[in-house]
Motif scaffolding. Structure first.
Motif, PDB file in Angstrom:
ATOM      1  N   TYR A   1     -29.870  39.320  26.233  1.00 43.59           N
ATOM      2  CA  TYR A   1     -29.636  38.055  25.535  1.00 43.59           C
ATOM      3  C   TYR A   1     -29.955  36.851  26.420  1.00 43.59           C
ATOM      4  O   TYR A   1     -29.619  35.717  26.080  1.00 43.59           O
ATOM      5  CB  TYR A   1     -28.184  37.969  25.063  1.00 43.59           C
ATOM      6  CG  TYR A   1     -27.796  39.085  24.121  1.00 43.59           C
ATOM      7  CD1 TYR A   1     -28.323  39.150  22.831  1.00 43.59           C
ATOM      8  CD2 TYR A   1     -26.920  40.089  24.530  1.00 43.59           C
ATOM      9  CE1 TYR A   1     -27.976  40.174  21.966  1.00 43.59           C
ATOM     10  CE2 TYR A   1     -26.566  41.124  23.673  1.00 43.59           C
ATOM     11  CZ  TYR A   1     -27.097  41.159  22.396  1.00 43.59           C
ATOM     12  OH  TYR A   1     -26.762  42.188  21.547  1.00 43.59           O
ATOM     13  N   GLU A  35     -24.427  41.499  15.802  1.00 44.51           N
ATOM     14  CA  GLU A  35     -25.696  41.448  16.526  1.00 44.51           C
ATOM     15  C   GLU A  35     -26.456  40.170  16.188  1.00 44.51           C
ATOM     16  O   GLU A  35     -27.091  39.560  17.063  1.00 44.51           O
ATOM     17  CB  GLU A  35     -26.539  42.674  16.187  1.00 44.51           C
ATOM     18  CG  GLU A  35     -27.810  42.798  16.999  1.00 44.51           C
ATOM     19  CD  GLU A  35     -27.547  42.827  18.496  1.00 44.51           C
ATOM     20  OE1 GLU A  35     -28.350  42.232  19.248  1.00 44.51           O
ATOM     21  OE2 GLU A  35     -26.537  43.435  18.919  1.00 44.51           O
ATOM     22  N   LYS A  84     -24.891  37.264  18.152  1.00 43.10           N
ATOM     23  CA  LYS A  84     -25.294  37.332  19.561  1.00 43.10           C
ATOM     24  C   LYS A  84     -26.741  36.879  19.751  1.00 43.10           C
ATOM     25  O   LYS A  84     -27.030  36.068  20.635  1.00 43.10           O
ATOM     26  CB  LYS A  84     -25.130  38.761  20.080  1.00 43.10           C
ATOM     27  CG  LYS A  84     -23.705  39.278  20.101  1.00 43.10           C
ATOM     28  CD  LYS A  84     -23.679  40.746  20.504  1.00 43.10           C
ATOM     29  CE  LYS A  84     -22.312  41.351  20.346  1.00 43.10           C
ATOM     30  NZ  LYS A  84     -22.284  42.800  20.683  1.00 43.10           N
ATOM     31  N   ALA A  85     -27.625  37.398  18.918  1.00 47.56           N
ATOM     32  CA  ALA A  85     -29.046  37.078  19.065  1.00 47.56           C
ATOM     33  C   ALA A  85     -29.328  35.610  18.820  1.00 47.56           C
ATOM     34  O   ALA A  85     -30.240  35.020  19.420  1.00 47.56           O
ATOM     35  CB  ALA A  85     -29.862  37.942  18.108  1.00 47.56           C
ATOM     36  N   PRO A  93     -28.543  33.128  23.465  1.00 47.22           N
ATOM     37  CA  PRO A  93     -29.671  32.480  24.159  1.00 47.22           C
ATOM     38  C   PRO A  93     -29.562  30.953  24.173  1.00 47.22           C
ATOM     39  O   PRO A  93     -29.973  30.312  25.148  1.00 47.22           O
ATOM     40  CB  PRO A  93     -30.889  32.954  23.352  1.00 47.22           C
ATOM     41  CG  PRO A  93     -30.466  34.254  22.750  1.00 47.22           C
ATOM     42  CD  PRO A  93     -29.018  34.050  22.407  1.00 47.22           C
TER      43      PRO A  93
END
Length: 383
Positions: free
Chosen positions: A68, A112, A115-116, A120
């Motif tokens: 990440y 997910e 997070k993605a 970042p």
């Protein structure tokens, strides 16, 4: 049953010692921009350009998975960076909360997709988070939450208010503790956490101006705010356990005893080397107290590195650190006299005024002293 606190001695690894030199070299190019008032604000200081420069060094999300964008480094490496930033009085506020607790929460409990999308952004220094806990009329009783989400199509609809939210007016997202079922009488049951985009329609922010004319805190009102299905973080109804675990990160770091360090350092430098024995003893006592608090805090960093949840130990550091930090302006005045308050000490007076302004808030951040002492009592089996 009595459960003793654990503060195991921890030695910083060689990588952390080498990293310290890197951080100091980086900060040497920035310290001229940190005026006395900014240094006194400590982690409340807000500078997105500085945060992005820190991100470019790989020092945001240092312990997070590389997939990440994180650095996959140890919690002790991260500790060194934080310690040096605070000691320099660097304005880390634009990334502070996201790096300290919002990011770890998302990594632990987020989907997910969450997070993605979000991690970042944080790692680049582009996402500023605030935490929505306290509410009007609820005082420090977080279980008395009335702000509520209800199902709305595939997503949620949010209504309510949060108060004393640090940097809400500058933030991109809030992680809010809300009620998803039941009422305040149900206490911890029925609480959940949601991620709220601060520019969403229906989010209204009112800055709360303090006596010095600054506005770090805010009141945030939610009027029929539409949230998508991915707004919920973690498990619905488990918000209380999630939020209290998250606070272990907030209560145990070096910000719990280094927020006023730039003032202590400046006062020490301003003292005559031939000062009275009483003054030298006072500085020595303060240095000894910092050393003890630091060892306790580093110990908790080691526990976090091992995946433990040191809620009770973190509460001890928070309580002891608050007492020390709030005593620092008083120590400065006792050692250097009334010139600090009258402004005749130049930059030192400005630094003193900045820390003095925040002095009362040290005992509010991360939970009031009464709440923290209650956590300690439970850890000792006394309640």
């Amino acid at each position: 049953m009595y459960a003793p606190f654990r503060f195991d001695p921890v030695e910083l690894p060689e990588s952390a010692r080498a990293l310290r030199a890197e951080v100091r070299a980086f900060l040497s190019g920035w310290v001229h921009r940190f005026d006395p008032r900014v240094r006194g604000l400590s982690w409340m200081g807000f500078d997105r350009d500085f945060s992005r420069a820190v991100a470019a060094q790989g020092w945001i999300g240092m312990t997070w998975p590389a997939e990440y964008g994180g650095g996959a480094r140890s919690m002790l490496d991260r500790y060194v960076v934080i310690e040096e930033m605070l000691a320099a009085g660097a304005p880390v506020g634009a990334h502070w909360i996201a790096d300290r607790q919002s990011g770890p929460l998302i990594l632990k409990l987020g989907t997910e997709a969450q997070k993605a999308r979000l991690i970042p952004e944080i790692v680049r220094g582009d996402a500023c988070f605030c935490i929505g806990l306290s509410e009007p009329q609820a005082g420090s009783d977080l279980a008395a939450v009335r702000t509520r989400i209800v199902p709305d199509g595939d997503g949620w609809r949010l209504n309510g208010r949060k108060i004393w939210t640090t940097n809400a007016h500058r933030s991109d997202y809030m992680i809010a503790l809300v009620r998803s079922s039941g009422g305040p009488e149900d206490r911890h049951a029925g609480l959940s956490q949601v991620i709220v985009p601060m520019k969403a329609p229906g989010v209204h922010i009112r800055e709360i101006e303090d006596m010095a004319g600054d506005a770090h805190f805010n009141e945030v009102t939610f009027d029929d705010v539409e949230l998508g299905p991915d707004a919920l973080i973690g498990v619905e109804g488990q918000g209380w356990a999630q939020a209290t675990a998250e606070l272990a990160f907030e209560r145990s770091g070096p910000d719990r005893f280094l927020s006023a360090f730039p003032l202590l350092e400046a006062v020490t430098g301003a003292l005559d080397p031939a000062c009275e024995k009483a003054s030298a003893a006072a500085i020595g006592n303060a240095a000894a107290e910092i050393a003890v608090l630091r060892q306790m805090s580093v110990s908790i960093a080691g526990m976090l590195d091992r995946g433990e949840v040191p809620n009770t130990e973190a509460a001890v550091v928070k309580e002891a650190g608050v007492a020390f930090e709030q005593s620092t302006p008083d120590l400065a005045r006792a050692l250097l006299g009334s010139g600090l308050a009258t402004g005749t000490a130049g930059d030192l007076s400005a630094l003193y005024a900045s820390v003095l302004q925040l002095q009362p808030t040290f005992s509010l951040r991360g939970g009031t002293r009464e709440i923290v002492r209650g956590i300690m009592a439970r850890g000792l089996g006394l309640r």
